[in-house]
Design an enzyme around this catalytic site. Structure first.
Site, PDB file in Angstrom:
ATOM      1  N   CYS A 115     -23.460   0.161  24.928  1.00 11.81           N
ATOM      2  CA  CYS A 115     -24.862   0.558  24.775  1.00 11.81           C
ATOM      3  C   CYS A 115     -25.766  -0.604  25.179  1.00 11.81           C
ATOM      4  O   CYS A 115     -26.768  -0.417  25.882  1.00 11.81           O
ATOM      5  CB  CYS A 115     -25.184   0.901  23.323  1.00 11.81           C
ATOM      6  SG  CYS A 115     -24.357   2.357  22.686  1.00 11.81           S
ATOM      7  N   CYS A 153     -33.390   7.120  22.508  1.00 10.46           N
ATOM      8  CA  CYS A 153     -32.452   8.087  23.103  1.00 10.46           C
ATOM      9  C   CYS A 153     -31.803   8.947  22.025  1.00 10.46           C
ATOM     10  O   CYS A 153     -31.720  10.165  22.159  1.00 10.46           O
ATOM     11  CB  CYS A 153     -31.352   7.369  23.888  1.00 10.46           C
ATOM     12  SG  CYS A 153     -31.880   6.793  25.494  1.00 10.46           S
ATOM     13  N   HIS A 154     -31.312   8.283  20.979  1.00 10.22           N
ATOM     14  CA  HIS A 154     -30.408   8.980  20.065  1.00 10.22           C
ATOM     15  C   HIS A 154     -31.079   9.719  18.925  1.00 10.22           C
ATOM     16  O   HIS A 154     -30.444  10.537  18.265  1.00 10.22           O
ATOM     17  CB  HIS A 154     -29.368   7.988  19.532  1.00 10.22           C
ATOM     18  CG  HIS A 154     -28.453   7.502  20.618  1.00 10.22           C
ATOM     19  ND1 HIS A 154     -27.578   8.337  21.266  1.00 10.22           N
ATOM     20  CD2 HIS A 154     -28.297   6.280  21.185  1.00 10.22           C
ATOM     21  CE1 HIS A 154     -26.916   7.641  22.174  1.00 10.22           C
ATOM     22  NE2 HIS A 154     -27.322   6.397  22.157  1.00 10.22           N
ATOM     23  N   CYS A 187     -32.395   2.071  20.452  1.00 12.26           N
ATOM     24  CA  CYS A 187     -31.393   3.127  20.230  1.00 12.26           C
ATOM     25  C   CYS A 187     -32.070   4.432  19.829  1.00 12.26           C
ATOM     26  O   CYS A 187     -31.740   5.508  20.330  1.00 12.26           O
ATOM     27  CB  CYS A 187     -30.433   2.738  19.110  1.00 12.26           C
ATOM     28  SG  CYS A 187     -29.813   1.058  19.147  1.00 12.26           S
ATOM     29  N   ARG A 221     -18.065   0.228  21.833  1.00 15.82           N
ATOM     30  CA  ARG A 221     -19.040   1.232  22.269  1.00 15.82           C
ATOM     31  C   ARG A 221     -20.453   0.679  22.157  1.00 15.82           C
ATOM     32  O   ARG A 221     -21.290   0.917  23.026  1.00 15.82           O
ATOM     33  CB  ARG A 221     -18.873   2.514  21.433  1.00 15.82           C
ATOM     34  CG  ARG A 221     -19.734   3.665  21.897  1.00 15.82           C
ATOM     35  CD  ARG A 221     -19.326   4.103  23.278  1.00 15.82           C
ATOM     36  NE  ARG A 221     -20.245   5.065  23.863  1.00 15.82           N
ATOM     37  CZ  ARG A 221     -21.382   4.753  24.461  1.00 15.82           C
ATOM     38  NH1 ARG A 221     -21.757   3.487  24.548  1.00 15.82           N
ATOM     39  NH2 ARG A 221     -22.148   5.691  24.981  1.00 15.82           N
ATOM     40  N   HIS A 269       0.789  -1.227   0.000  1.00 10.45           N
ATOM     41  CA  HIS A 269       0.000   0.000   0.000  1.00 10.45           C
ATOM     42  C   HIS A 269       0.822   1.279   0.000  1.00 10.45           C
ATOM     43  O   HIS A 269       0.258   2.367  -0.084  1.00 10.45           O
ATOM     44  CB  HIS A 269      -0.944   0.022   1.208  1.00 10.45           C
ATOM     45  CG  HIS A 269      -1.999  -1.044   1.165  1.00 10.45           C
ATOM     46  ND1 HIS A 269      -3.050  -1.012   0.281  1.00 10.45           N
ATOM     47  CD2 HIS A 269      -2.136  -2.182   1.890  1.00 10.45           C
ATOM     48  CE1 HIS A 269      -3.815  -2.091   0.484  1.00 10.45           C
ATOM     49  NE2 HIS A 269      -3.281  -2.817   1.439  1.00 10.45           N
TER      50      HIS A 269
END
Lengths: 254, 106, 147
Positions: free
Chosen positions: A215, A173-174, A170, A211, A73
């Site tokens: 949750c 809340c979000h 989800c 993460r 690369h």
């Protein structure tokens, strides 16, 4: 009272920040100035420790092949520019949705003949942070070919599905409550604009999967095992939902 | 593996106050955390950071468990002469890391 | 293979341990006395900067500046920061001298609870000065452990 005044100030500050016309805001905008400053300066962003490790790994020969990422690369600043902003991506030859960490491991095992890097291992996070850094400032750009449409829908359904002992989805809340407070902190909109992130709560760097597991634990659901397709589908949906927003990798978040 | 990142201006005027920044990779285990079964995770922290300018100590910090993981320190020094500014961290379990950068002072 | 008895004993110990540890007021006073040898440390000359509303107690940016010409004759020798409600009161101590140019530093600390943080500066003439800031610590939601 100090807390209320400070909370009102924080809300006012958040409201005053320039937002894209569609109202989407990065988690960055929900943070206090001290945390934002930590992210903005490479000399104070702890995530840079991992980015430097990633740069060293990029150049190091690995596995039976003895090949380094750089051997195929070249200079990451050129070859990896825009790459992290396009993952997760549908791999037509494998007929599979893969995220960046899985793509790195496909190279490790397939091209370098080296063992796969373990999820959340320092090496994998370092490479992911280094590669992600090369796309910093670029808009998230997720392609959804027709074969991948059902996978995007699966991710969207997961985002909207109630789960766990708290029976929360989800989206509750979000989407609906973003900007309101939970345990004193503003609820962000859940756009994965900076992964892998240095999360103050972890005092370390972690992936989007980590993460998402947090949750799930947060709503008292049993998290899936690392690498589960459910995570990749949800990541796909979240990144697609954040399309056009700028990548901040590696970000700092509370 | 990257142990530390330091930021020293490459050049400065003699007598100028310059800002130095250093961040070192370390978990700074407080010694107050417990595992899921209740066992105490032993303390493992950096105890001291010393900044030397051409071998002379110009700044020192004593860290306690309250210092956050991957400790950052930002402070100033007078640009006295050209040479090297070195940062050295020592701590529990024989931790010993150093990083330095050159400075040209006219 | 962990036996049921061993597991219950450990769980019992964990349950008996306090959820958060605080230093006692005696420990805080002792820590200050160890630094000042009982000398007075009036408010002034020292500016402790830390956000009043802390979004995560694990890593809080903290800065201290002390007004001082930083000459050989008149400079700051040391700056100490203490947290009375952390498990240990001492957080960090920095030692400077005239070569610092400015009596100022920034770091990141852990603040265990909402409390009043204290910064103490020791000057070259042996005097002490101080500053205090009251902070409120909020919790991160959706963490790895169930808090």
């Amino acid at each position: 009272m100090i807390p209320r005044a400070a909370a009102l100030l924080l809300l006012a500050a958040v409201a005053a920040c320039a937002a894209p016309p569609d109202g989407r805001r990065s988690g960055y905008e929900f943070m206090g100035p001290g945390t934002r400053a930590m992210q903005d300066d490479d000399a104070t962003n702890p995530a840079m420790l991992w980015v430097l490790d990633g740069e060293a790994l990029w150049r190091a020969g690995a596995g039976d092949s003895g090949r380094a990422c750089a051997d195929c690369h070249g200079d990451a600043a050129a070859s990896m520019k825009g790459v992290a902003a396009r993952f997760p991506a549908y791999d037509a030859s494998r007929k599979k949705l893969i995220d960046l960490d899985q793509r790195i491991n496909l190279c490790r095992t397939g091209r370098q003949q080296a063992p796969a890097l373990a999820p959340e291992s320092r090496e994998l996070l370092a490479l992911s942070a280094y590669i992600g850094r090369q796309s910093r400032g670029m808009p998230i750009d997720i392609a959804v070919p027709s074969e991948a449409q059902p996978l995007l829908e699966a991710g969207r359904a997961a985002f909207r599905r109630r789960q766990g002992q708290l029976n929360l989805a989800c989206t509750q809340c979000h989407d609906r409550l973003a900007g309101e407070k939970l345990a004193g902190n503003p609820i962000p909109q859940a756009h994965p604009t900076g992964y892998p992130i240095y999360r103050l709560e972890w005092q370390g760097l972690g992936s989007l999967q980590r993460r998402l597991r947090n949750c799930m634990i947060g709503v008292r659901a049993e998290p899936y095992a690392y690498g589960a397709p459910e995570y990749v589908e949800l990541e796909y949906y979240l990144m697609w939902r954040a399309r056009g927003m700028k990548l901040e990798t590696p970000a700092v978040r509370p | 593996m990257a142990r530390a990142i330091v930021k020293v201006p490459a050049r400065a005027r003699r007598g100028e106050i310059i800002e130095l920044r250093a961040i070192v990779a370390h978990v700074m285990e407080t010694g107050f955390r417990r595992t899921e079964t209740g066992a105490l995770v032993p303390r493992d922290i950096i105890r001291r950071m010393v900044c030397s300018y051409n071998g002379v100590e110009v700044f020192r910090a004593d860290f306690h468990p309250a210092v956050a993981a991957n400790p950052l320190i930002v402070f100033t020094t007078l640009a006295a002469e050209s040479g090297r500014i070195e940062f050295r961290w020592t701590g529990d379990n024989g931790f010993d890391a150093a990083e330095s950068a050159p400075i040209a002072v006219e | 293979m962990i036996t049921r008895r061993a597991f219950l004993a450990a769980a019992g110990a964990a349950a008996a341990a306090p959820a958060t540890l605080h230093a006692t007021p005696e420990a805080m006073n002792e820590a200050i006395r160890a630094l000042t040898a009982g000398a007075a440390a009036p408010r002034g000359r020292v500016k402790l900067e830390v956000p009043e509303l802390i979004e995560n107690g694990n890593s809080v940016v903290l800065g201290v500046t002390v007004e001082s010409p930083m000459t050989e004759a008149d400079h700051v020798r040391a700056i100490h920061v203490l947290a009375p409600l952390n498990p240990l009161p001492n957080m960090i101590s920095v030692y400077l001298g005239p070569r610092a140019g400015r009596a100022r530093f920034t770091t990141r600390v852990r603040v265990a609870n909402s409390q009043t943080l204290v910064a103490l500066a020791q000057l070259s003439d042996g005097s002490f000065w101080s500053d205090q800031v009251s902070v409120v610590v909020t919790l991160a939601a959706c963490a790895e452990e169930v808090k």
